[in-house]
Structures are given as C-alpha cells and as structure tokens.
Design an enzyme around this catalytic site. Structure first.
Site, PDB file in Angstrom:
ATOM      1  CD  GLU A 176     -44.187 -21.211 -56.235  1.00 23.80           C
ATOM      2  OE1 GLU A 176     -44.051 -22.379 -55.856  1.00 23.80           O
ATOM      3  OE2 GLU A 176     -45.305 -20.668 -56.368  1.00 23.80           O
TER       4      GLU A 176
ATOM      5  CD  GLU B 175     -46.812 -19.935 -60.490  1.00 25.46           C
ATOM      6  OE1 GLU B 175     -47.399 -20.641 -59.648  1.00 25.46           O
ATOM      7  OE2 GLU B 175     -45.674 -20.184 -60.920  1.00 25.46           O
TER       8      GLU B 175
HETATM    9  O1  AHR Z   1     -49.075 -23.403 -61.148  1.00 23.45           O
HETATM   10  C1  AHR Z   1     -48.697 -24.603 -60.560  1.00 23.45           C
HETATM   11  C2  AHR Z   1     -47.488 -24.469 -59.653  1.00 23.45           C
HETATM   12  O2  AHR Z   1     -47.790 -23.650 -58.575  1.00 23.45           O
HETATM   13  C3  AHR Z   1     -46.282 -23.803 -60.262  1.00 23.45           C
HETATM   14  O3  AHR Z   1     -45.500 -24.691 -60.995  1.00 23.45           O
HETATM   15  C4  AHR Z   1     -45.538 -23.313 -59.061  1.00 23.45           C
HETATM   16  O4  AHR Z   1     -44.762 -22.185 -59.333  1.00 23.45           O
HETATM   17  C5  AHR Z   1     -46.633 -23.048 -58.046  1.00 23.45           C
HETATM   18  O5  AHR Z   1     -46.347 -23.597 -56.829  1.00 23.45           O
END
Ligand code: AHR
Length: 509
Positions: A192, A314
């Site tokens: 990110e 994710e």
């Molecule tokens: O999964 C939780 C958080 O969500 C992670 O650390 C981040 O990459 C995302 O914003």
C-alpha cells in the site's frame, strides 16, 4: 363474491409461483481451459494484534501446548486447511519492519506503530516464519520494506533467505543455525505504497519498484516472483501507471479489496446486524466482480497475453472490533454472513482465473475475517474456516464455465443474483459449489451437467439457523458443515434444493 375468490386465487398463485422460482444452471465443460491457481486460497498473517503472538507463535516455554514454539492446536487446524501460500509480515507493518531485528539470539524490542503501539520482542522473525511455511507445506510470500527501508536492506534479506553461496548474509544465516537456504518465490516490493507504505504517487512508486527490484537477485535455483504494490478497489489510474511504467518487469500486481461499509465512522457490528445491513454487505462483497472486470480489462490493454498476474493479496470483511477489545488489534467475530462473503468471493475469483493467480484473505488468525480465533488456551474455527475447508477441492482444478439463470435482488443499486455457482474438475471428479444469499427462501436449482458423466454424488452444506450465528469459545460448533443430501439426478439433470443462506459443495464422480 365468486369474482373476488378467483381474484384472490390468482394473486396467491402468482405469489406462490414467485417464491418457487427455479434457478437454471448450465455447465459448459467443453469450454473449460483455465486452471484455478491454488494460491487463490492463500492466507495473510501480519504482526497485528494477536495475529501472530499468542496465536501462531507462543514460544517454546509457553504453558500452551506447542511444537517448537508454534501453537499445536492452531498448527493442526492450519495443516488441515492445506494452505498454499502465506503472506507476511504485513500489511502496513511490513514498511516499518527491519528484518535484521528478527534474527539471532539478541533481538531488540520494537514498537508496532501501526497497530496499537504495542511493544513486541521480535521472537517471531524470518526463521520462525520460513520454518512455519515448511511445516505447513506452503509457499512463503515475503513483503519487503520499501517505505522506511533501503534497497540494500531488502537485497540483503533476499540474500539471507535464499543464497547458498559463501556470502556474508548466507554465512550470517548459517551462524544463526540454518545451513540450507529456504525457497522464497513471492516477494512483495512494499505494501500500500499509496497509503501507509509511504504515501507515494504511482509515478514515484513505479521508480521505487524498479530500483528495489533490480537489486533483489535470484540466488541459485531460487527464482523470485516480484509483486508490485497495486491499487485498491477501482483505483484504475494506479494500475495504468504501473502497467505503463513497469510493465513486464513486475511478475504480479497486487489488488486490495475489503468488504467494508466505509472507511469513516462505524463499520458496523460483526455479529449484530439487520437483514438490510446483511444485504448491503453481500452487495459490497460481490462488487469485487465489477472491480476485477475493470482492473483486468485495463491490464489486458497493456498485457494481452496475461503475463502479469493479479494478486488479490488482501481481501475480506472489515467490521468494528469486538466491544472491549483494543481498536488497534482489529479483532472481529465471524458469522454465517462472513462465510457467505468468502464463498461468493471465491466463486467470483474463479471466473478471473486466467489473470487472478493469488489471493490472501485478511487475515489468518484473530484479525479481521479470520479462519481461527484464540483466547488464552482456547481456539475456535470460524464459519470462514469451514468455507476454505469445503472449497479446498477447487485448488488447482480446471474451472468449468457456467451460466446461472436466477432471480436477482436490488442491492446498492445493482441487480445481485440470488444464486451463485462455481464448478471445477480434478482427478476425475467434478465439484460444484452453490450459494443462496436469500435469508428467507430456499432455491430449486436445476443443473444441466452437459457431457459430465456421473454415477455417484455426495455433498456438504454450511448453513445456520440465524445469519448472525457464530462460533464462540463456549460453543465452538454452532456453525459447522454437515452432510447434504437434498439432490436428485435424472440423466444429466441434477436438481438441488438449496436452503436459504447456505453454501453447498457437491462432489460428482
Ligand atoms: O489487513 C489490515 C491492513 O489493511 C493492512 O495492514 C493494510 O495493508 C491494509 O490497509
């Protein structure tokens, strides 16, 4: 009077007919050509709350039964899941993590600034993670620190993990007790980077990717698969810049997609929600279909041969933390609603199997849409765990295209089909997974099997009395799978009666 009766009869008949709408599914085995990469069933474990410490890792001296520091009950549950790939150490944590702190006998304590500012002792580091992957038989996916790390730091980490030469980092690893290098294929260059990973622009990050990845070498037989930070949701501009400026110098591009009400204010309770909130969550989860269509179409524009993979590294539900828990720990319960979100997401990702080569649910234990929850020495398997278990059969199986003709519901201004289906073939068996999102009505489903010859069928179902049902440490088996037998085969037509809010997987052979 007679006319009124007749009118009432017609009205009732229409209503009854509406309730018994039949779904028709047609399998198209002759069109099958894409294998569902098993890595779509990947996991993600971050240094976040009790995502690692106390759950996966308790240390060798813990009173909780463990094997070399890994918690025994959790380890067994994870082995049963046949995890293909595990992403670590973050998430946002990755861009503040200095791997050198997590090796050897004298490890400094650090403050986890992203998640609750807790102090951690670094007892779970590179050796503990890579050994865990070996025990689980899964591929490690290491996320490198780009945001606050250096090119040399990441290059040395790769050397430490994967070089068998007479080199400084390989020798340091040997000094720390590991003679042979590990195999590490998947390397994330940051996380990110448009947000917690450094607030970079897509142009700046593209340059960072090229610089960092240049110095991450392949040692011996180890061939890195380098994954660039990608967009979230519909951020097409980020994707376009990366495709233009980095192109095939990246092997994969990540995508983050959370089923979340919104980023400001309450995200809603994980266990107490109305039918309206339920349908909204379902609507948001199936929107990943639209996101994948748009993101993959854009990637196709620059890479028609689909050489760059899309990794949904994710994904999952994000609700308010459980009352009384640390807001920085993202600990949420997991209901039958989460199970439906997981299954719907898989059905959708299978459709994009020619581009989506990995997905990592956030997260594996005790964080967000977890498979497993722990409390002291107690452990429970969530409804989401059961979906991953039921869907294991689709790992590395040939995806069978299909058409679903069913009623729809208007959710978030979109027409959402009430029934979702996916099918795949492996080792002479066909597996069909069916989902009914309707909270009230069961669905009569007629499946045209095409040329698939079938003599034996068995099934498993995951459902529960209430959509808010969840497993607790006191009652860990409220939501669990059971045998499913409500189907009938007549020639190549399979009729299934699918209960409300249920997930079924059928095995045909
Ligand atoms: O999964 C939780 C958080 O969500 C992670 O650390 C981040 O990459 C995302 O914003």
């Amino acid at each position: 009077m007679r006319t009124t009766n007749l009118f009432l009869f017609i009205l009732l008949s229409i209503n009854v007919f509406a309730q018994q709408k039949t779904t028709v599914i047609t399998l198209l085995p002759e069109q099958a050509k894409t294998v569902i990469n098993k890595n779509i069933y990947g996991q993600f474990a971050e240094h976040l709350g009790a995502g690692i410490y106390g759950s996966i890792w308790v240390g060798k001296n813990s009173p909780i039964p463990n094997s070399d520091g890994y918690r025994s009950d959790v380890l067994q549950a994870l082995k049963d899941l046949q995890i293909p790939v595990l992403r670590w150490p973050g998430g946002c944590f990755a861009d503040e993590y200095h791997w050198i702190d997590g090796i050897g006998n004298n490890r400094p304590k650090i403050v986890n600034n992203n998640w609750g500012a807790v102090v951690e002792d670094n007892s779970f580091g590179t050796h503990e993670f890579l050994n865990l992957c070996e025990i689980l038989g899964c591929e490690p996916y290491v996320s490198g620190n780009v945001g606050s790390g250096t090119v040399s730091e990441l290059a040395k980490w790769v050397e430490y993990m994967t070089s068998d030469g007479d080199s400084p980092m390989a020798n340091l690893r040997r000094q720390n007790g590991r003679e042979k290098s590990w195999k590490v294929k998947y390397l994330g260059i940051g996380n990110e980077s448009w947000g917690c990973g450094g607030n970079m622009t897509s142009e700046y990050y593209s340059d960072q990717f090229l610089q960092f990845s240049t110095f991450c070498r392949n040692f011996g037989e180890n061939k890195l698969f380098k994954i660039a930070v990608g967009p979230y949701d519909y951020e097409l501009d980020w994707t376009e810049t990366l495709m233009k400026r980095v192109g095939k110098r990246m092997d994969g591009l990540s995508l983050h997609y959370y089923t979340v009400k919104g980023w400001d204010g309450s995200k809603g309770s994980a266990t107490q929600f109305s039918p309206e909130e339920y349908y909204n969550t379902i609507g948001k989860s199936v929107e990943i279909d639209d996101v994948l269509q748009k993101q993959t179409a854009l990637m196709d524009k620059y890479d028609s041969e689909k050489q760059i993979s899309l990794m949904v590294d994710e994904w999952g539900t994000w609700f308010d933390v459980e009352p009384g828990t640390n807001p920085g720990f993202l600990f949420q319960q997991n209901t039958m609603r989460d199970a439906l979100v997981a299954a719907l997401s898989f059905n959708i990702m299978h459709k994009f199997a020619d581009r989506v080569q990995m997905a990592n649910i956030a997260q594996m234990v005790n964080v967000l849409q977890a498979m497993i929850l722990t409390k002291d020495d107690k452990m429970l398997l969530t409804p989401t765990y059961h979906v991953f278990y039921m869907y294991k059969v689709h790992q590395n199986a040939l995806n069978i295209p299909l058409n679903v003709n069913c009623e729809t519901k208007t959710i978030r201004e979109r027409q959402v089909p009430v029934v979702s289906a996916t099918a795949s073939q492996k080792d002479g068996k066909t597996h069909i997974s069916l989902i009914n999102i309707d909270l009230e009505n069961s669905q009569n489903i007629n499946i045209n099997l095409g040329n698939i010859k079938t003599v034996k069928i068995s099934g498993k179902i995951l459902t529960s009395k209430n959509i808010t049902d969840h497993n607790t440490f006191e009652n860990p088996n409220i939501v669990q799978t059971s045998d499913f037998k409500d189907f009938k085969l007549s020639k190549n037509l399979l009729s299934v009666n699918l209960p409300a809010k249920a997930i079924v997987t059928l095995e045909l052979q």
